[in-house]
Design an enzyme around this catalytic site. Sequence first.
Site, PDB file in Angstrom:
ATOM      1  N   LYS A  27       0.824  -1.218   0.000  1.00 53.32           N
ATOM      2  CA  LYS A  27       0.000   0.000   0.000  1.00 53.32           C
ATOM      3  C   LYS A  27       0.853   1.261   0.000  1.00 53.32           C
ATOM      4  CE  LYS A  27      -4.268  -1.972   1.436  1.00 53.32           C
ATOM      5  NZ  LYS A  27      -5.210  -2.314   2.488  1.00 53.32           N
ATOM      6  N   ARG A  53      -3.101 -10.037   5.651  1.00 52.52           N
ATOM      7  CA  ARG A  53      -3.467 -10.191   4.234  1.00 52.52           C
ATOM      8  C   ARG A  53      -2.321  -9.654   3.385  1.00 52.52           C
ATOM      9  NH1 ARG A  53      -5.731  -7.161   0.147  1.00 52.52           N
ATOM     10  NH2 ARG A  53      -7.309  -8.176  -1.141  1.00 52.52           N
TER      11      ARG A  53
END
Length: 430
Positions: free
Chosen positions: A357, A392
Site C-alpha cells: 500500500k 493479508r
Amino acid sequence: MSAPSPLPNGRPRHPARVLEVETLAEIAREVERTESDPEGVGIMTRKGRIYPVRLDGISLKAAPLLKQETLSVGGDSAHARGIADHSVATTSVVILATWGQYQRLLPKLRRQPFRLTETAEEIDHALRSYVAHSPRTIRGPHREFVVGDHPRVMGVLNVTPDSFSDGGQHLEPAEALAHAERMVTEGADLLDIGGESTRPGATPVSPDAEWARIAPVLSGLAGRISVPVSVDTRHPEVAQKAVDAGADLINDVEGLRSEAMRRTVAKSGAAVIAMHMRGTPATMQTNLVYSEVRAEVFSNLAAATDRAVSDGVPAEKILIDPGLGFGKSAEQSLDLLVHVGEFRSLGYPVVIGASRKSFLGWALGSDDPAYRLEGGIAAAVVAAERGVAVVRTHDVGATVRALALVRAAQKFANAPPAAPHDLTGSEPDA
Ligand code: HH2
C-alpha cells in the site's frame, strides 16, 4: 536467582532492570522467579501492569462517579475539565488501573446509576478480549480454520485488470490457479480472491462482471487446494454465489454496512471480515478529516459488528479489519497499524492488510510500488507482534518466513507460569 557481582571497590552492585512484560503470563513468570510465596503470585501479577481503558460519551453525571470509584481502588481516571463546571454534557474518559484494581472497580460500578452498570460490562469485555491469546476455530460452510494462536497469512489473488499492485497478472484462470497453488505451497493459511479493484478511484464493476471473473477460479480451486477461500466482494449476490461455489469467508470492504449483505452472510453460514472504509472506493480519499482516526474506526467497527450480530451473523464467525489506506492518509494508516492491538478489545479476531500500500511508500519516501516489499513485511511483523490474527498479503512466502519469527517469539510472551495461578480472577484481598 543470580547473585549480583560487586563493584571494583568491593561495594555490592544491584543493577536495576526495567522489565519488558506484556502479558499477564509474563508478569507471573517474573514474579515466580523471585521465589515469592506461591499464594501471592496471582495477587502480585494483577498489580503488575496498568491497562489504560478509553471510553467515549460518558455523561456529566457518570464521569465524576467513575473517577471517584476508580480512585477508591487505587487507580485514576481522566476526563474533560468541563465536567467540573458543567460546561460539557459528555466526555471521553481514560481509566488507568491494574488488572487487580479493575477486579475491585467493576463490582462497584455495577452498583452505580447513570449507566455505569453497562459501562462495567463494556470494560470487562474489552479487558478479557484484549488479554485473551487462546486459539479459536472459525467455521465456514465448507471448512474451518483456527486463528488466535499465531498470526495466519491470507494470500491475495486479484483476478482484475486494474488492481493497484497486481492488476492484470492473474486474469487468465489458468494463471490464477497456478498462483493460488503457489501461495498455498509458500504457506498461505487462507486465500482471498477479488474480482473488483477497490483502490482509490477504481471504476466500480457490476456484480455479473465481478462474478464472471471469480467463478472460473473458484470452481478451478475446488478439490485442488486444502486451505479455506475468502471472496473479497461488496455485492451480496456475488457473496451468495461464492459461498455456493466453495468460499468459506466473505471479505466485505464496506464493513457490512448493507443490510442485504448482513442477511446474505447470516443465511449462507459464511464467516465474514468487516473492514472499515469511509464512503466507497470512488470517494474514500476525498475526506480524510477525522477528529481521531482510531476512535472513529473503532466505534464504527463496534457498531457494524453489533448490527451484523443482531441481523443473525454469529459473533464467532466475524473478523474485523481497520482498513489501512481506505479513506485514510499515510499517517492515519500508520497510526492504525501501530495501535492495531487495541482492536482486539472488541473481541473479534483482527485482520490487517498493509501489503504494497502507498503508506509504505510514504514512509520510504518513494512512490515506486516495486520498493514496498520490505515495508510490507515490516508492517506485517508490527501487526503480528500486536496480536492480529490474520495478515493479508500479496507476498506470501516472504511474509510467512518473517512471521515465523514472531510466532517463535510469542511463545516467550505467552508461555504459562510454572505453577497454575489465578491471574485474571477476582481480588480475594478486596
Ligand atoms: N485491501 C485491499 C482489498 N481488500 N480487504 C481487507 N480485509 N483488508 C485490506 O486491507 C484490503 C482488502 C486492497 O488491496 P488489493 O486487493 O491488492 O487491491 P485492489 O483493491 O486494487 O484489488
